[in-house]
Design an enzyme around this catalytic site. Structure first.
Site, PDB file in Angstrom:
ATOM      1  N   HIS A 226       0.837  -1.208   0.000  1.00  0.00           N
ATOM      2  CA  HIS A 226       0.000   0.000   0.000  1.00  0.00           C
ATOM      3  C   HIS A 226       0.873   1.259   0.000  1.00  0.00           C
ATOM      4  CE1 HIS A 226      -2.667  -2.912   2.341  1.00  0.00           C
ATOM      5  NE2 HIS A 226      -3.447  -2.592   1.322  1.00  0.00           N
TER       6      HIS A 226
ATOM      7  N   SER B 118       0.446  -9.018   1.523  1.00  0.00           N
ATOM      8  CA  SER B 118      -1.014  -8.993   1.575  1.00  0.00           C
ATOM      9  C   SER B 118      -1.439  -8.857   3.026  1.00  0.00           C
ATOM     10  CB  SER B 118      -1.586 -10.291   0.989  1.00  0.00           C
ATOM     11  OG  SER B 118      -2.936 -10.451   1.392  1.00  0.00           O
ATOM     12  N   SER B 119      -2.520  -8.134   3.242  1.00  0.00           N
ATOM     13  CA  SER B 119      -3.043  -8.001   4.612  1.00  0.00           C
ATOM     14  C   SER B 119      -3.428  -9.366   5.169  1.00  0.00           C
ATOM     15  CB  SER B 119      -4.268  -7.087   4.613  1.00  0.00           C
ATOM     16  OG  SER B 119      -3.945  -5.876   3.976  1.00  0.00           O
ATOM     17  N   ARG B 120      -3.679 -10.322   4.280  1.00  0.00           N
ATOM     18  CA  ARG B 120      -4.110 -11.657   4.730  1.00  0.00           C
ATOM     19  C   ARG B 120      -2.943 -12.569   5.107  1.00  0.00           C
ATOM     20  NH1 ARG B 120      -8.550 -10.729   0.601  1.00  0.00           N
ATOM     21  NH2 ARG B 120     -10.442 -10.661   1.848  1.00  0.00           N
TER      22      ARG B 120
HETATM   23  P1  AMP Z   1      -6.505  -3.660  -0.358  1.00  0.00           P
HETATM   24  O1  AMP Z   1      -6.357  -2.880   0.900  1.00  0.00           O
HETATM   25  O2  AMP Z   1      -6.142  -5.093  -0.243  1.00  0.00           O
HETATM   26  O3  AMP Z   1      -7.844  -3.424  -1.026  1.00  0.00           O
HETATM   27  O4  AMP Z   1      -5.426  -3.061  -1.353  1.00  0.00           O
HETATM   28  C1  AMP Z   1      -5.417  -1.697  -1.667  1.00  0.00           C
HETATM   29  C2  AMP Z   1      -4.544  -1.486  -2.871  1.00  0.00           C
HETATM   30  O5  AMP Z   1      -3.223  -1.909  -2.583  1.00  0.00           O
HETATM   31  C3  AMP Z   1      -5.020  -2.309  -4.076  1.00  0.00           C
HETATM   32  O6  AMP Z   1      -4.891  -1.521  -5.258  1.00  0.00           O
HETATM   33  C4  AMP Z   1      -4.064  -3.467  -4.076  1.00  0.00           C
HETATM   34  O7  AMP Z   1      -3.880  -4.025  -5.353  1.00  0.00           O
HETATM   35  C5  AMP Z   1      -2.793  -2.797  -3.587  1.00  0.00           C
HETATM   36  N1  AMP Z   1      -1.876  -3.807  -3.064  1.00  0.00           N
HETATM   37  C6  AMP Z   1      -2.163  -4.813  -2.198  1.00  0.00           C
HETATM   38  N2  AMP Z   1      -1.072  -5.582  -1.987  1.00  0.00           N
HETATM   39  C7  AMP Z   1      -0.085  -5.055  -2.741  1.00  0.00           C
HETATM   40  C8  AMP Z   1       1.284  -5.411  -2.967  1.00  0.00           C
HETATM   41  N3  AMP Z   1       1.850  -6.457  -2.381  1.00  0.00           N
HETATM   42  N4  AMP Z   1       2.009  -4.643  -3.815  1.00  0.00           N
HETATM   43  C9  AMP Z   1       1.446  -3.568  -4.422  1.00  0.00           C
HETATM   44  N5  AMP Z   1       0.170  -3.183  -4.249  1.00  0.00           N
HETATM   45  C10 AMP Z   1      -0.591  -3.913  -3.426  1.00  0.00           C
END
Ligand code: AMP
Length: 271
Positions: free
Chosen positions: A30, A177-179
């Site tokens: 992020h 990943s948050s997961r």
């Molecule tokens: P999320 O909070 O999972 O909805 O992610 C928010 C944004 O961050 C989305 O555009 C995701 O694709 C991006 N994102 C999540 N993980 C990554 C990562 N490892 N590298 C780059 N962008 C990411």
């Protein structure tokens, strides 16, 4: 750093606006989007909103991590100018109004997570209307999501540019990943095999090996490691349709479960 809790509180900041929508639980992935937004625009606005409409009934909406204090601290540390952090009731009413995500949403994630992309298309459309950014930043980690957002913005004539940013990975290749925090120590050790396998298939395809044979072998390898593959496919990067021989701009896409944690990843296959 400003904090806007409702759409009515959102102000128009001076100059060009770079926007990064997130569901919080921020990590380096992020933050890389925020740094890019900050470097290319006058101001960086982010949203933190765990969007209920993109979660299926048996998915992790309730238990999705929400470390808001830490998120605000991280956002501030990379120079974010404003955070939009609404409550669900500020974003959804009883009307049932939603955005159809179109054809590119039907395959892959669309099959395994029915309704997911309608939720994504709806929230992204709403956020872009509320923030009205010049450039919005999305991670290629969610490759199909990028395709859906591009289709929605084009199909609905939503102004502003989209920027898709490379995936940030741990040193061993696991996509941030948050997961990932749900993974047990053993699962965490196995998880990098996903990306290793994608790279192996990519190299084999580029060397002219038979596509379906390589995909099959990689699926078998991952399943031997205890990864329950939902899909591992070689697709046209634009349409996301599967292809069975090497094309100039392709993508390998993966989704599967490691224990109870669902992970996705992908890699570019350019000739
Ligand atoms: P999320 O909070 O999972 O909805 O992610 C928010 C944004 O961050 C989305 O555009 C995701 O694709 C991006 N994102 C999540 N993980 C990554 C990562 N490892 N590298 C780059 N962008 C990411």
């Amino acid at each position: 750093m400003r904090l806007w809790r409702t759409p009515a509180q959102v102000e128009r900041l001076e100059g060009t606006i770079g926007f990064v929508p997130t569901m919080g639980a921020l990590h380096e992935g992020h933050l890389s989007l925020m740094r890019k937004a900050k470097s290319e625009c006058d101001t960086c606005v982010i949203s933190i909103f765990v969007n209920p409409t993109q979660f299926g009934p048996h998915e992790d909406f309730q238990k999705y991590p929400r470390p808001i204090e830490e998120d605000l601290r991280l956002a501030e540390s990379v120079g974010v100018d404003a955070v939009f952090q609404p409550d669900v009731s500020d974003m959804y009413d009883e009307s049932g109004v939603a955005v159809l995500p179109g054809k590119v949403a039907e395959l892959w994630e669309g099959e395994f997570r029915p309704g997911h992309f309608q939720g994504v298309a709806t929230i992204v459309t709403k956020l872009l209307h509320i923030i009205r950014p010049d450039i919005s930043y999305f991670g290629s980690k969610d490759f199909q999501q990028c395709a859906v957002v591009a289709a929605v913005c084009e199909g609905l004539n939503i102004a502003g540019r989209l920027s898709f940013v490379d995936t940030i990975r741990e040193a061993d290749g696991l996509a941030l990943s948050s997961r990932n925090r749900y993974l047990s120590p053993h699962e965490r050790k196995v998880a990098p095999e996903i990306y290793t396998s994608l790279l192996k298939v990519r190299d084999a395809i580029c060397h002219g090996n038979e596509v379906n044979g390589e995909l099959h072998a990689a699926k078998y390898h991952l399943s031997e490691l205890g990864i329950r593959v939902q899909y591992l496919a070689y697709v046209d990067a634009k349409t996301l349709q599967p292809v069975d021989r090497c094309i100039p701009v392709g993508r390998l896409i993966f989704a599967g479960y490691l224990g109870t944690t669902r992970l996705i990843d992908n890699c570019e296959v350019n000739l």
